[in-house]
Design an enzyme around this catalytic site. Structure first.
Site: not given
Length: 610
Positions: A300, A329, A347, A349, A351, A430, A477
């Site tokens: 992000c 991670r 991921q 992902d 945005h 969320k 996100h």
RNA sequence: GCCGGUGUAGCUCAGUGGCAGAGCAGCUGAUUCGUAAUCAGCAGGUCGUGGGUUCGAGUCCCACCGCCGGCUCCA
């Protein structure tokens, strides 16, 4: 909790687990007063009784019913062995045969404390001292007494089908600062058949384990040299690429713009985003030239650099930046688990930067993608809306508008949801999306996370509005698969390795009956390959049955058997992995049907012998 | 990270202090075969890694690493 228009949330299942109820004294009783939780709770008492009889020195901690079974925690210097478990199980059966009644007794709290002090049960005393009640209840069966709110079955004879499963360490009251106790897990059911069904489910899950299938089907492996990171083998990479292709097709057609941002990033960025303060212990750090960098744990913050590349107008919004980012991670070594818990993953992902008035439409767009992507695998998503927590940042009016937008978007798409009041992140509400696989296990995959603070505020994002004034955008996100690694792990177990044809690493294998028709077999194989089908030719010097068996075990959707007859007629004899011989068809006809099946990404041929 | 289990051939596993084994897979040969395992031969090993005990260690002890089942963690 206030609702902001739209349909009221539909509760899909109770959010209170049996464990929470028991451990945190939530609700009225120690287990839900339904037959099955009550039975399991009683079974845990019987197990504790058996343990106390066999090991008089152990101290009792706590023993709730849980999903599919129960456990009880004991303080004991030596762990239980598997032989101990057998003995305990046997003693439990004896207690059940005696059909001892469960008797409830009420006592003043102080008396109960003295009672358990005398019996040398420090954990019960500690629990009692924490209870805010004048009287407490005890349950007694035979020589065993436990602090308990009930309910229980009338007598031990009501337990008909149980089994002890495993033992492991567990911290007292769930905190790693506390001493470690010995936990025994068991399961109990209303009937022998239900128990057998459950045990079958466990067996089936073991057979479908993606770590086993990943190796057997040459999809991916894990190696000592990189714990928590998969080596993708060629066949697994085919699945990865097909999922990517599908994902890109869907996003390209919906106004997403794909980006790619650096993996190795200076710590300055993480200080600005707040990760340095809140997430550093999960980050891999790298030092070079006395500067500290981190492998990115999230995409992000970097997407804001793409946003800020230009001065943005209100007309530019929404901007939808997608990124298949490889993330790192640090996860503690004991927590790694195949593809389900890794240190490196990809991921899916994106945005979305938009104006507050565009939120609802954008969320609806994301929900449409969720339904589309999951529908392709036969998953039926369930939705959970998490709202403003106590420690929230950002404008309360914006929170209200955003929660309403999420709720209305769900309602407009006719999607029921469960409310998780106060469980949003500090920077925005969320929607989490959960699916159940074919074995009934739940997986949280997608998340749609609104953000007023982390990206917009900390990175001072702006757009110039119609009035010529700079305004702050809202960020969304979102990830749909979650991570490719975990998603492929889930798919592998869901389909037991028999992937739908469009995902199957090998879609068809040509099997010439003998060397005499090898040339024809090769020509069929080449036609398939030219048509873009992932095909293999197995013309090894082995019997047909042998090669069929191998193709079947590799879960290849189509086997094309060719002999003298087919060679003469320009046909193939089709064998499907699900139901065997499917007759003879012309090569062209087979190709057309297969191409249609693949391009429609149908969930086909997925139930086969395992 | 914590508790316990576990690590032997590519895979599945046997091997309780005395010459490292089996099945499958692999390779070679024979067989030319019609819808789930043809036969024979050959080859394959730093017994997770490092220390220690012992005349001698895959086997016993210690440490570390990986994996498995849990716990904890997953702003």
């Amino acid at each position: 909790m206030k609702h902001h228009g739209g349909t009221p949330p539909v509760v899909l299942f109770s959010s209170m687990s049996e464990e929470d109820r028991h451990l945190r004294f939530e609700g009225e009783s120690d287990c839900e007063p339904a037959p099955l939780p009550t039975l399991r709770h009683s079974c845990s008492h019987i197990m504790a009784q058996a343990v106390k009889q066999l090991f008089p020195d152990v101290k009792l901690a706590i023993g709730p019913a849980i999903e599919d079974g129960f456990y009880y925690d004991f303080a004991k210097p030596e762990p239980f062995t598997s032989e101990d478990l057998l003995r305990i199980e046997q003693r439990m059966s004896e207690i059940i045969v005696k059909d001892l009644p469960f008797v409830r007794e009420e006592r003043p709290r102080e008396a109960a404390i003295r009672f358990f002090e005398e019996r040398g049960e420090p954990f019960k005393v500690e629990i009692l001292k924490g209870i805010d009640a004048a009287t407490v209840s005890l349950y007694r069966q035979g020589d065993f007494v436990d602090l308990c709110r009930g309910p229980h079955v009338p007598s031990t004879g009501h337990i008909r089908a149980f089994k002890l499963l495993s033992c492991s360490g567990a911290y007292w009251r769930g905190s790693e600062k506390n001493p470690m106790l010995q936990r025994i897990y068991g399961t109990a059911w209303l009937s022998r058949e239900d128990l057998d069904k459950y045990l079958w489910r466990l067996e089936e899950a073991k057979k479908r384990d993606h770590r086993k299938l990943g190796r057997e089907l040459d999809l991916f492996v894990f190696q000592d040299v990189s714990p928590g990171a998969a080596f993708w083998l060629p066949k697994g990479m085919v699945i990865f690429r097909e999922l990517e292709r599908f994902w890109r097709d869907v996003h390209d057609a919906r106004g997403y713009q794909e980006i790619s941002t650096p993996v190795l990033v200076h710590k300055r960025l993480w200080e600005q985003s707040g990760h340095w303060d809140h997430y550093r212990e999960n980050m891999f750090l790298v030092e070079a030239e006395e500067q500290i960098f981190s492998l990115k744990p999230m995409n992000c913050p970097e997407s804001t650099y793409v946003y800020r590349h230009h001065l943005r107008s209100y007309r530019d919004l929404p901007l939808r930046f997608s990124e298949l980012g490889r993330l790192y991670r640090f996860e503690r070594s004991g927590t790694l688990a195949g593809m389900f818990r890794v240190r490196q993953f990809t991921q899916d992902d994106a945005h979305i930067y938009c104006r507050p008035d565009q939120l609802q439409a954008e969320i609806m767009g994301v929900l449409e993608i969720v339904q589309l992507l999951y529908g392709a695998f036969g998953f039926e998503p369930r939705f959970f809306l998490s709202t403003k927590p106590e420690k929230a940042m950002g404008d309360p009016a914006l929170w209200q508008q955003a929660e309403a937008a999420l709720q209305d978007a769900l309602a407009k798409r006719d999607l029921p949801h469960e409310l998780r009041a106060g469980e949003g992140a500090f920077y925005g509400p969320k929607i989490d999306v959960v699916i159940s696989d074919v074995l009934g296990r739940d997986w949280q995959l997608a998340t749609i996370q609104l953000d007023f603070v982390m990206l917009p505020e900390r990175f001072a994002l702006e757009y110039i509005d119609a009035d010529g004034q700079p305004k702050r955008p809202v960020a969304i996100h979102r990830a749909i698969y979650g991570s490719f690694e975990r998603f492929v792990g889930i798919l592998t177990e869901h389909f037991a390795g028999a992937f739908p044809t469009w995902l199957a690493p090998v879609q068809a294998r040509v099997l010439p009956v003998s060397e005499k028709v090898a040339a024809y077999g090769r020509s069929v194989f080449e036609r398939l390959r030219e048509a873009g089908i992932r095909a293999e030719l197995d013309d090894r010097n082995e019997k047909l049955n042998y090669r069929i068996r191998e193709a079947q075990l590799q879960k290849i959707p189509y086997m094309l058997i060719v002999g003298a007859r087919e060679s003469q007629d320009g046909t193939v004899s089709v064998r499907r992995r699900t139901d065997g011989d499917a007759g003879v068809v012309a090569v062209e006809g087979f190709l057309a049907g297969l191409a249609a099946e693949i391009s429609s990404r149908s969930v086909t041929l997925t139930v086969g012998r395992s």
